[in-house]
Design an enzyme around this catalytic site. Sequence first.
Site, mmCIF file in Angstrom:
data_model
loop_
_atom_site.group_PDB
_atom_site.id
_atom_site.type_symbol
_atom_site.label_atom_id
_atom_site.label_comp_id
_atom_site.label_asym_id
_atom_site.label_seq_id
_atom_site.Cartn_x
_atom_site.Cartn_y
_atom_site.Cartn_z
ATOM 1 C CE1 TYR A 43 31.452 29.469 95.070
ATOM 2 C CE2 TYR A 43 32.299 28.064 96.696
ATOM 3 C CZ TYR A 43 32.273 29.046 96.212
ATOM 4 O OH TYR A 43 33.075 29.806 96.788
ATOM 5 C CG ASP A 83 23.341 29.467 94.753
ATOM 6 O OD1 ASP A 83 23.895 28.972 94.953
ATOM 7 O OD2 ASP A 83 23.490 30.488 93.763
ATOM 8 C CE LYS A 137 28.446 34.001 90.169
ATOM 9 N NZ LYS A 137 30.507 33.876 90.142
HETATM 10 P P1 KE4 Z 1 30.376 35.048 95.827
HETATM 11 O O1 KE4 Z 1 30.509 35.365 96.914
HETATM 12 O O2 KE4 Z 1 31.708 34.429 95.010
HETATM 13 O O3 KE4 Z 1 30.202 36.125 95.012
HETATM 14 O O4 KE4 Z 1 29.343 34.063 95.259
HETATM 15 C C1 KE4 Z 1 29.168 32.479 95.210
HETATM 16 C C2 KE4 Z 1 28.872 31.651 94.113
HETATM 17 C C3 KE4 Z 1 27.148 31.352 95.341
HETATM 18 N N1 KE4 Z 1 26.917 30.228 94.279
HETATM 19 C C4 KE4 Z 1 26.661 30.213 92.750
HETATM 20 C C5 KE4 Z 1 26.046 29.123 91.713
HETATM 21 C C6 KE4 Z 1 28.333 30.437 92.545
HETATM 22 O O5 KE4 Z 1 28.657 30.106 91.549
HETATM 23 C C7 KE4 Z 1 28.854 31.763 93.090
HETATM 24 C C8 KE4 Z 1 31.032 31.807 93.046
HETATM 25 N N2 KE4 Z 1 30.721 31.276 92.178
HETATM 26 C C9 KE4 Z 1 32.075 31.431 91.292
HETATM 27 C C10 KE4 Z 1 32.769 31.089 90.194
HETATM 28 N N3 KE4 Z 1 32.132 29.748 90.169
HETATM 29 C C11 KE4 Z 1 32.789 32.714 91.953
HETATM 30 C C12 KE4 Z 1 34.412 32.896 90.870
HETATM 31 C C13 KE4 Z 1 35.482 32.948 92.115
HETATM 32 O O6 KE4 Z 1 34.828 31.967 93.208
HETATM 33 O O7 KE4 Z 1 36.637 33.738 92.353
#
Ligand code: KE4
Length: 435
Positions: free
Chosen positions: A144, A239, A272
């Site tokens: 993701y 990523d 993060k």
């Molecule tokens: P954000 O847009 O949520 O800050 O980041 C997206 C993203 C991009 N790449 C990776 C590898 C990620 O894990 C994420 C976001 N992770 C999720 C948890 N699996 C955030 C939690 C959520 O969606 O509320």
Amino acid sequence: MTIDRNLDLFERAKRSIPGGVNSPVRAFRAVGGTPRFVQRAQGAYFWDANGQRYIDYIGSWGPMILGHGHPAVLEAVQKAALDGFSYGAPTEREVQLAEAIIAAVPSIEMLRLVSSGTEAAMSAIRLARGATGRPKIIKFEGCYHGHADALLVKAGSGLATFGYPTSAGVPPEVVQHTLVLPFNDVAALEAAFAEHGAQMAALMIEPIAGNMNFVRATVPFMRRCRELCSQHGALLVFDEVMTGFRVALGGAQSVYARHMPGFEPDMTVLGKVIGGGMPLAAFGGKRAVMEQLAPLGPVYQAGTLSGNPVATACGLATLQEISRPGYFDALGARTRSLISGLQGAAAQAGVPFCGDSEGGMFGFFLLPQLPPNYTDVMKTNGARFNALFHGLLRRGVYTAPALYEAGFVSSAHSADDIAATVQAAAEAMAGLPEA
Ligand code: KE4
């Protein structure tokens, strides 16, 4: 009759916020039950709306590597806030944070700060396409990269065919250039490059895929990703929103470089941990690529709150703490002790279990062996996973509310917290339903 304030708040939230949450995974749809509304958090713990304490293995899905409310970070944020919340103008601290990230990640020569991982990944794809003049990208099933349209794609019918949108509102033509391949499948990767290599702008990958719990790209597979990108002139984009500054100070790329000396991606997406819990992310890479970005180059990218002065203070203070000598050795050992403790509890209960960890990130599966890809991850018995999740939750242990999510240990988690968690797991595993 005791009032459940989580339930009351959830019902109230659903009247004004879709699903009662501002991000879907928080709604507990995969595991059932009522989400815990957090009142406050400190160190390794948070307290819910009923005043119930939980040992927190989510930590905001990765950012809270120091635990909640670390004194040095809190002080830095409070001080920065007194100087102003946002200016829309450059600040020294953005430069300091950029320099700190570049010092820790040798593959990054320049970077741009943004406000979310989605924004960083989306911008990295646009930049890769602009820098190469090519339209096509590869992503992997189970990875993701945020919710930008071009990345909300599921695998097409054939291995080398283009994907279908995973979300309503994404027209098929928007994902027509996105190829979704099976993770850790060298043959599929080679077929895709053989057919589309000349059109390939980028391959984007989570090196350790935390969005299918915890699945490492094998070294041979990662070696082929690097070789094929180099051979065809595509950019290898890591990523590391989740793994960056979480699995090691240099991120997952530093772990792969131990196995393949000199290994580097062409671009890296971060988030993060680098924001320490505040809205901050970044994408960076080689100077020649990064200088294609506006205002220097033709690839447009912008953001009102990019490099926000309070967020950069939070991020910089966090990076300073985790850069201390021995920090990741200690964090890695603590995380490994959790996994080995859980493995022991599962063996005692006769529950098929396997787990893995790197630095402060971990995953576990109710499977006899570590799955190499998304298809195998999803062979997990969902009912058993959910029963374990709620068994832990009832005992004050907060783990990921979905079997395809990773877990996180902070440097605030004590040996006693790990022991309490293992004890809770042993009790919960004793009562799991049959597979
Ligand atoms: P954000 O847009 O949520 O800050 O980041 C997206 C993203 C991009 N790449 C990776 C590898 C990620 O894990 C994420 C976001 N992770 C999720 C948890 N699996 C955030 C939690 C959520 O969606 O509320």
